[in-house]
Design an enzyme around this catalytic site. Structure first.
Site, short mmCIF file in Angstrom:
data_model
loop_
_atom_site.label_atom_id
_atom_site.label_comp_id
_atom_site.label_asym_id
_atom_site.label_seq_id
_atom_site.Cartn_x
_atom_site.Cartn_y
_atom_site.Cartn_z
N LYS A 1 23.97 24.37 88.97
CA LYS A 1 25.28 24.35 89.68
C LYS A 1 26.29 25.12 89.07
O LYS A 1 27.42 25.69 89.36
CB LYS A 1 25.80 22.99 89.43
CG LYS A 1 25.22 22.17 90.75
CD LYS A 1 25.39 20.60 90.33
CE LYS A 1 24.36 19.77 91.16
NZ LYS A 1 24.09 18.68 90.44
N LYS B 1 16.71 29.16 86.05
CA LYS B 1 16.64 27.92 87.02
C LYS B 1 18.01 28.08 88.08
O LYS B 1 19.02 28.60 87.47
CB LYS B 1 16.21 26.77 86.50
CG LYS B 1 17.54 26.16 85.70
CD LYS B 1 17.25 24.70 85.41
CE LYS B 1 18.46 24.29 84.69
NZ LYS B 1 18.50 22.89 84.50
N LYS C 1 23.40 24.06 76.27
CA LYS C 1 24.77 23.95 76.73
C LYS C 1 25.73 23.92 75.46
O LYS C 1 26.86 24.64 75.64
CB LYS C 1 24.98 22.56 77.40
CG LYS C 1 24.49 22.63 78.81
CD LYS C 1 25.09 21.50 79.39
CE LYS C 1 24.39 21.10 80.86
NZ LYS C 1 24.74 20.10 81.37
P1 TYM Z 1 21.00 17.04 87.60
O1 TYM Z 1 22.16 16.62 88.54
O2 TYM Z 1 21.16 18.39 86.89
O3 TYM Z 1 19.96 17.54 88.93
C1 TYM Z 1 19.62 16.62 89.65
C2 TYM Z 1 17.86 16.73 90.08
O4 TYM Z 1 17.63 17.97 90.41
C3 TYM Z 1 16.46 18.61 89.82
N1 TYM Z 1 16.92 20.17 89.59
C4 TYM Z 1 15.99 21.08 89.97
N2 TYM Z 1 14.94 20.82 90.28
C5 TYM Z 1 14.20 22.12 90.62
N3 TYM Z 1 14.58 23.39 90.56
C6 TYM Z 1 16.02 23.42 89.93
N4 TYM Z 1 16.40 24.83 89.91
C7 TYM Z 1 16.76 22.19 89.71
N5 TYM Z 1 17.99 22.10 89.30
C8 TYM Z 1 17.97 20.64 89.28
C9 TYM Z 1 17.00 17.77 88.35
O5 TYM Z 1 15.68 18.06 87.68
C10 TYM Z 1 17.28 16.46 88.89
O6 TYM Z 1 15.96 15.59 89.27
N6 TYM Z 1 20.45 13.81 84.02
C11 TYM Z 1 20.18 14.19 85.25
C12 TYM Z 1 20.70 13.23 86.05
C13 TYM Z 1 20.24 11.75 85.88
C14 TYM Z 1 19.00 11.11 86.14
C15 TYM Z 1 19.26 9.67 85.49
C16 TYM Z 1 17.70 11.38 86.77
C17 TYM Z 1 21.03 10.81 85.32
N7 TYM Z 1 20.56 9.71 84.97
C18 TYM Z 1 18.11 8.92 85.41
C19 TYM Z 1 16.76 10.51 86.49
C20 TYM Z 1 16.89 9.19 86.10
C21 TYM Z 1 20.82 15.48 86.00
O7 TYM Z 1 21.81 15.99 85.38
O8 TYM Z 1 20.10 15.94 86.87
#
Ligand code: TYM
Length: 332
Positions: A198, A195, A112
């Protein structure tokens, strides 16, 4: 019941198929066998610029989609991260035991920040994984179901917990990531080498959970495939078709071999048409429930407040122990 923690960023109006398949479907299952907490991580979202009015709206929308997809806010704790101040407080403490180099090795940060340039990259984005560690450790979480892209952050969390425990005495449970191998990564429909994200480059590559049937149809029918015209799973040589097959498999409950057999001698058109039906059948009821929940934002806010109180009670206990262990003089 073992404690489970996970969260998603409210960084778009809708979650996408990667969030749904990679995370939300696991959450839904695991909530029945775990003491589960699911947060909408608004504090993570502001590590890149957000419009304030939109952020508020996206936070509600994300919470509504959790519930609409089957997270039960009576049995699981579904709350907004910023409603529980202990997250920011523990993150600060953990920042002081995280190495600058260690944080700099996080691949998501490297990607990023390279894209944005050093001056457009906030220090918040740099310490983002430390805030994530605070989320998980505050609740003494044992399991953390995530997609593949969050694995390194959960590993950092384990390292920080181990380090803190060694220095200050046993305080934190060491969490385990739970990653569903076959669905850990859903790819962009237009660019199956990346992947689904968003912030994806082509809007036609992202299947949104709140998409109308017409939009789902358009995007799947136009999804990039190859000219072999054989429905066969081969991640390396047929990334587009393989990605569609993964989605087909999850929503139909059929194995990859069954899908290959069912479409033997037929082209991609038939396969895509059936996939459209599966995705519409899966997403439409969720879209309808989410819309209904968003029609009554006051009720949604009330549910979130009650759940935040439940989360705070756990988080504050951990934070109190941490402050004591590190030698902060407590206010009498
Ligand atoms: P975020 O908001 O980017 O994504 C949320 C969840 O979706 C999964 N994910 C995917 N899985 C499969 N294929 C994809 N293309 C794909 N894109 C996203 C992510 O792996 C995630 O599980 N930092 C984290 C949020 C967070 C969090 C936490 C997670 C903050 N605190 C504590 C677990 C525990 C995030 O930005 O996810």
């Amino acid at each position: 019941l073992p404690r489970l923690y996970s969260g998603m960023q409210p960084s778009a109006d809708s979650l996408h198929a990667g969030n749904y398949i990679g995370a939300l479907l696991q959450w839904k299952q695991l909530q029945t066998t775990h003491d589960a907490l699911f947060s909408v991580v608004d504090m993570h979202a502001i590590t890149v610029p957000q419009d304030p009015a939109e952020l508020r709206e996206k936070t509600r929308r994300t919470a509504a989609q959790y519930i609409a997809a089957g997270i039960d806010p009576e049995n699981s704790t579904l709350y907004v991260q910023s409603h529980v101040p202990a997250h920011a407080e523990l993150a600060w403490i953990l920042n002081t035991i995280t190495g600058f180099g260690e944080a700099g090795r996080m691949t998501q940060f490297k990607d990023k920040s390279k894209k944005q340039g050093a001056d457009a990259t906030s220090v918040g984005l740099f310490t983002y994984p430390v805030l994530m560690a605070a989320d998980i450790l505050l609740y003494q979480s044992e399991v953390v179901p995530v997609g593949d892209d969050q694995k390194q952050h959960v590993e950092l969390t384990r390292d920080l917990a181990t380090r803190f425990n060694a220095r200050f005495g046993d305080t934190f449970t060491i969490p385990e990531p739970v990653i569903q191998k076959e669905t850990a990564r859903i790819y962009d429909l237009q660019n199956p080498g990346s992947k689904m994200s968003k912030s994806g480059e082509s809007p036609a590559g992202i299947l949104w959970l709140l998409d109308e049937p017409g939009a789902i149809k358009k995007k799947i029918m136009r999804a990039v495939t190859d000219d072999e015209a054989v429905v066969r799973f081969d991640r390396e040589n047929k990334p587009g078709v393989s990605n569609l097959m993964t989605i087909f498999q999850v929503f139909s409950g059929r194995s990859l071999t069954e899908i290959e057999d069912a479409f033997a001698g037929r082209g991609y058109g038939d396969f895509k048409k059936e996939l459209v039906e599966l995705v519409v059948a899966e997403f439409s009821p969720i879209r309808e429930r989410a819309t209904a929940l968003l029609d009554d934002p006051a009720e949604l806010d009330r549910v979130l407040a009650g759940n935040a109180a439940r989360a705070s009670a756990i988080a504050d206990t951990t934070l109190e122990t941490v402050y004591d262990r590190i030698g902060f003089l407590r206010r009498v």
